[in-house]
Motif scaffolding. Structure first.
Motif, PDB file in Angstrom:
ATOM      1  N   PHE A  55       0.831  -1.199   0.000  1.00  8.65           N
ATOM      2  CA  PHE A  55       0.000   0.000   0.000  1.00  8.65           C
ATOM      3  C   PHE A  55       0.872   1.258   0.000  1.00  8.65           C
ATOM      4  O   PHE A  55       0.612   2.214  -0.736  1.00  8.65           O
ATOM      5  N   MET A  56       1.929   1.271   0.814  1.00  6.94           N
ATOM      6  CA  MET A  56       2.808   2.443   0.850  1.00  6.94           C
ATOM      7  C   MET A  56       3.515   2.642  -0.487  1.00  6.94           C
ATOM      8  O   MET A  56       3.646   3.781  -0.957  1.00  6.94           O
ATOM      9  N   MET A  57       3.961   1.567  -1.106  1.00  6.59           N
ATOM     10  CA  MET A  57       4.629   1.704  -2.403  1.00  6.59           C
ATOM     11  C   MET A  57       3.652   2.191  -3.473  1.00  6.59           C
ATOM     12  O   MET A  57       3.995   3.028  -4.307  1.00  6.59           O
ATOM     13  N   ALA A  58       2.423   1.692  -3.436  1.00 13.07           N
ATOM     14  CA  ALA A  58       1.406   2.149  -4.388  1.00 13.07           C
ATOM     15  C   ALA A  58       1.094   3.626  -4.164  1.00 13.07           C
ATOM     16  O   ALA A  58       0.958   4.400  -5.111  1.00 13.07           O
ATOM     17  N   ALA A  59       0.989   4.035  -2.899  1.00 15.39           N
ATOM     18  CA  ALA A  59       0.717   5.442  -2.587  1.00 15.39           C
ATOM     19  C   ALA A  59       1.841   6.329  -3.115  1.00 15.39           C
ATOM     20  O   ALA A  59       1.592   7.366  -3.744  1.00 15.39           O
ATOM     21  N   ARG A  60       3.086   5.922  -2.897  1.00 18.55           N
ATOM     22  CA  ARG A  60       4.214   6.700  -3.414  1.00 18.55           C
ATOM     23  C   ARG A  60       4.185   6.749  -4.942  1.00 18.55           C
ATOM     24  O   ARG A  60       4.440   7.791  -5.532  1.00 18.55           O
ATOM     25  N   ALA A  61       3.891   5.628  -5.557  1.00 14.35           N
ATOM     26  CA  ALA A  61       3.864   5.572  -7.023  1.00 14.35           C
ATOM     27  C   ALA A  61       2.811   6.503  -7.597  1.00 14.35           C
ATOM     28  O   ALA A  61       2.966   7.012  -8.706  1.00 14.35           O
ATOM     29  N   LEU A  62       1.742   6.742  -6.835  1.00 19.48           N
ATOM     30  CA  LEU A  62       0.646   7.580  -7.314  1.00 19.48           C
ATOM     31  C   LEU A  62       0.715   9.013  -6.774  1.00 19.48           C
ATOM     32  O   LEU A  62      -0.258   9.760  -6.855  1.00 19.48           O
ATOM     33  N   GLY A  63       1.880   9.376  -6.208  1.00 22.58           N
ATOM     34  CA  GLY A  63       2.119  10.766  -5.856  1.00 22.58           C
ATOM     35  C   GLY A  63       1.832  11.165  -4.419  1.00 22.58           C
ATOM     36  O   GLY A  63       1.890  12.351  -4.091  1.00 22.58           O
ATOM     37  N   LEU A  64       1.527  10.216  -3.546  1.00 26.23           N
ATOM     38  CA  LEU A  64       1.279  10.534  -2.146  1.00 26.23           C
ATOM     39  C   LEU A  64       2.531  10.276  -1.315  1.00 26.23           C
ATOM     40  O   LEU A  64       3.416   9.520  -1.713  1.00 26.23           O
ATOM     41  N   ASP A  65       2.571  10.892  -0.149  1.00 28.71           N
ATOM     42  CA  ASP A  65       3.643  10.652   0.816  1.00 28.71           C
ATOM     43  C   ASP A  65       3.073   9.892   2.003  1.00 28.71           C
ATOM     44  O   ASP A  65       1.893  10.049   2.356  1.00 28.71           O
ATOM     45  N   CYS A  66       3.928   9.079   2.624  1.00 26.17           N
ATOM     46  CA  CYS A  66       3.495   8.200   3.708  1.00 26.17           C
ATOM     47  C   CYS A  66       4.329   8.444   4.956  1.00 26.17           C
ATOM     48  O   CYS A  66       5.546   8.636   4.868  1.00 26.17           O
ATOM     49  N   GLY A  67       3.670   8.361   6.079  1.00 24.03           N
ATOM     50  CA  GLY A  67       4.345   8.396   7.368  1.00 24.03           C
ATOM     51  C   GLY A  67       3.899   7.201   8.185  1.00 24.03           C
ATOM     52  O   GLY A  67       2.960   7.300   8.970  1.00 24.03           O
ATOM     53  N   PRO A  68       4.546   6.026   7.985  1.00 21.38           N
ATOM     54  CA  PRO A  68       4.143   4.846   8.763  1.00 21.38           C
ATOM     55  C   PRO A  68       4.490   5.032  10.234  1.00 21.38           C
ATOM     56  O   PRO A  68       5.489   5.666  10.570  1.00 21.38           O
ATOM     57  N   MET A  69       3.648   4.493  11.095  1.00 24.53           N
ATOM     58  CA  MET A  69       3.841   4.655  12.539  1.00 24.53           C
ATOM     59  C   MET A  69       3.571   3.344  13.269  1.00 24.53           C
ATOM     60  O   MET A  69       2.576   2.673  13.004  1.00 24.53           O
ATOM     61  N   SER A  70       4.478   3.042  14.195  1.00 25.79           N
ATOM     62  CA  SER A  70       4.215   1.939  15.109  1.00 25.79           C
ATOM     63  C   SER A  70       4.172   2.418  16.556  1.00 25.79           C
ATOM     64  O   SER A  70       4.024   1.622  17.464  1.00 25.79           O
ATOM     65  N   GLY A  71       4.282   3.722  16.768  1.00 25.27           N
ATOM     66  CA  GLY A  71       4.168   4.296  18.105  1.00 25.27           C
ATOM     67  C   GLY A  71       2.713   4.436  18.486  1.00 25.27           C
ATOM     68  O   GLY A  71       2.153   5.525  18.549  1.00 25.27           O
ATOM     69  N   VAL A  72       2.100   3.286  18.742  1.00 22.22           N
ATOM     70  CA  VAL A  72       0.655   3.251  18.988  1.00 22.22           C
ATOM     71  C   VAL A  72       0.336   2.050  19.867  1.00 22.22           C
ATOM     72  O   VAL A  72       0.979   1.010  19.770  1.00 22.22           O
ATOM     73  N   ASP A  73      -0.637   2.206  20.728  1.00 21.06           N
ATOM     74  CA  ASP A  73      -1.135   1.101  21.536  1.00 21.06           C
ATOM     75  C   ASP A  73      -2.190   0.371  20.709  1.00 21.06           C
ATOM     76  O   ASP A  73      -3.342   0.814  20.611  1.00 21.06           O
ATOM     77  N   LEU A  74      -1.787  -0.724  20.087  1.00 17.35           N
ATOM     78  CA  LEU A  74      -2.685  -1.443  19.178  1.00 17.35           C
ATOM     79  C   LEU A  74      -3.899  -2.022  19.898  1.00 17.35           C
ATOM     80  O   LEU A  74      -4.974  -2.119  19.309  1.00 17.35           O
ATOM     81  N   ALA A  75      -3.744  -2.385  21.155  1.00 19.56           N
ATOM     82  CA  ALA A  75      -4.896  -2.898  21.917  1.00 19.56           C
ATOM     83  C   ALA A  75      -5.979  -1.822  22.040  1.00 19.56           C
ATOM     84  O   ALA A  75      -7.177  -2.113  21.920  1.00 19.56           O
ATOM     85  N   LYS A  76      -5.561  -0.576  22.233  1.00 18.99           N
ATOM     86  CA  LYS A  76      -6.533   0.528  22.301  1.00 18.99           C
ATOM     87  C   LYS A  76      -7.192   0.754  20.941  1.00 18.99           C
ATOM     88  O   LYS A  76      -8.392   1.024  20.868  1.00 18.99           O
ATOM     89  N   VAL A  77      -6.410   0.663  19.866  1.00 16.54           N
ATOM     90  CA  VAL A  77      -6.976   0.815  18.524  1.00 16.54           C
ATOM     91  C   VAL A  77      -8.000  -0.285  18.271  1.00 16.54           C
ATOM     92  O   VAL A  77      -9.108  -0.028  17.780  1.00 16.54           O
ATOM     93  N   ASN A  78      -7.651  -1.507  18.614  1.00 21.08           N
ATOM     94  CA  ASN A  78      -8.579  -2.623  18.415  1.00 21.08           C
ATOM     95  C   ASN A  78      -9.854  -2.432  19.224  1.00 21.08           C
ATOM     96  O   ASN A  78     -10.959  -2.674  18.721  1.00 21.08           O
ATOM     97  N   ALA A  79      -9.727  -1.988  20.471  1.00 21.88           N
ATOM     98  CA  ALA A  79     -10.912  -1.781  21.313  1.00 21.88           C
ATOM     99  C   ALA A  79     -11.813  -0.689  20.742  1.00 21.88           C
ATOM    100  O   ALA A  79     -13.041  -0.805  20.763  1.00 21.88           O
ATOM    101  N   GLU A  80     -11.204   0.358  20.210  1.00 15.54           N
ATOM    102  CA  GLU A  80     -11.984   1.502  19.703  1.00 15.54           C
ATOM    103  C   GLU A  80     -12.609   1.237  18.338  1.00 15.54           C
ATOM    104  O   GLU A  80     -13.744   1.620  18.079  1.00 15.54           O
ATOM    105  N   PHE A  81     -11.876   0.571  17.453  1.00 16.87           N
ATOM    106  CA  PHE A  81     -12.332   0.435  16.070  1.00 16.87           C
ATOM    107  C   PHE A  81     -12.773  -0.982  15.693  1.00 16.87           C
ATOM    108  O   PHE A  81     -13.547  -1.144  14.760  1.00 16.87           O
ATOM    109  N   PHE A  82     -12.281  -1.989  16.394  1.00 14.04           N
ATOM    110  CA  PHE A  82     -12.532  -3.379  15.988  1.00 14.04           C
ATOM    111  C   PHE A  82     -13.007  -4.214  17.177  1.00 14.04           C
ATOM    112  O   PHE A  82     -12.447  -5.274  17.487  1.00 14.04           O
ATOM    113  N   ALA A  83     -14.045  -3.735  17.827  1.00 13.73           N
ATOM    114  CA  ALA A  83     -14.505  -4.374  19.060  1.00 13.73           C
ATOM    115  C   ALA A  83     -14.930  -5.827  18.863  1.00 13.73           C
ATOM    116  O   ALA A  83     -14.844  -6.628  19.792  1.00 13.73           O
TER     117      ALA A  83
END
Length: 194
Positions: free
Chosen positions: A130-158
């Motif tokens: 996805f990041m390579m496709a985004a770059r190929a189509l003119g977008l810039d990406c800022g990937p992040m792993s500084g995140v509490d994935l358990a909180k993301v899962n609870a909020e978005f993927f209950a």
């Protein structure tokens, strides 16, 4: 056939991790185009377990902020799009549609360790594509792993079906906020030839 040097520059050699973004929206049609390119990347047995949740509205990103490390707050607030790259834990339900031989669904369905490992490895590949496709189509990406994935899962993927893997801020990068490029390991440091 080798791609042109300017393509390598856009995808890898001159591409940078965006640390800030211009105040310029990303069209939904462009997000669709990025996905349509990224989905063609190889995954084992064509499993395609990656799912993408596009947080475009300030309200949707506000739901994400409590899960972020402090260094990721401002850039996520101002990014036109934040993508939750997630793995579908039941990707195998689609195997009859995407794999040419019968029995693949049952193979994963009956083997939890195989299904989890396949989802994790191939879901991460999908995020990279996805990041390579985004770059190929003119977008810039800022990937992040500084995140509490358990909180993301609870909020978005209950319901537990999707599991957050990592995040990507997406848009048109603000070059004034780039860090200096950090060094990369040499071939000798990172590679072994047997």
């Amino acid at each position: 056939m080798k791609i042109a040097p300017e393509c390598l520059d856009q995808l890898f050699l001159q591409a940078r991790t965006a640390n800030g973004f211009l105040d310029k929206p990303v069209a939904l049609s462009l997000l669709r185009e990025v996905y349509d390119v990224a989905k063609m990347g190889a995954t084992s047995m064509n499993t395609q377990p990656t799912r993408y949740v596009f947080l475009i509205s300030p309200e949707s990103r506000a739901r994400l902020l409590p899960a972020l490390s402090p260094g990721n707050l401002d850039k996520t607030r101002t990014a036109p799009v934040t993508v939750i790259v997630a793995n579908d834990t039941r990707f195998y339900e689609h195997m009859p549609q995407v794999w040419h031989k019968p029995g693949a669904k049952e193979n994963f369905e009956g083997n939890k360790a195989l299904a989890e490992g396949t989802a994790t490895r191939n879901g991460t590949l999908g995020g990279g594509y996805f990041m390579m496709a985004a770059r190929a189509l003119g977008l810039d990406c800022g990937p992040m792993s500084g995140v509490d994935l358990a909180k993301v899962n609870a909020e978005f993927f209950a319901d537990g079906r999707l599991q957050a893997n990592f995040l990507i801020n997406l848009g048109y990068g603000d070059d004034s906020q780039l860090f200096d490029r950090n060094p990369r390991l040499s071939f000798e440091q990172a590679c072994t030839v047997l």
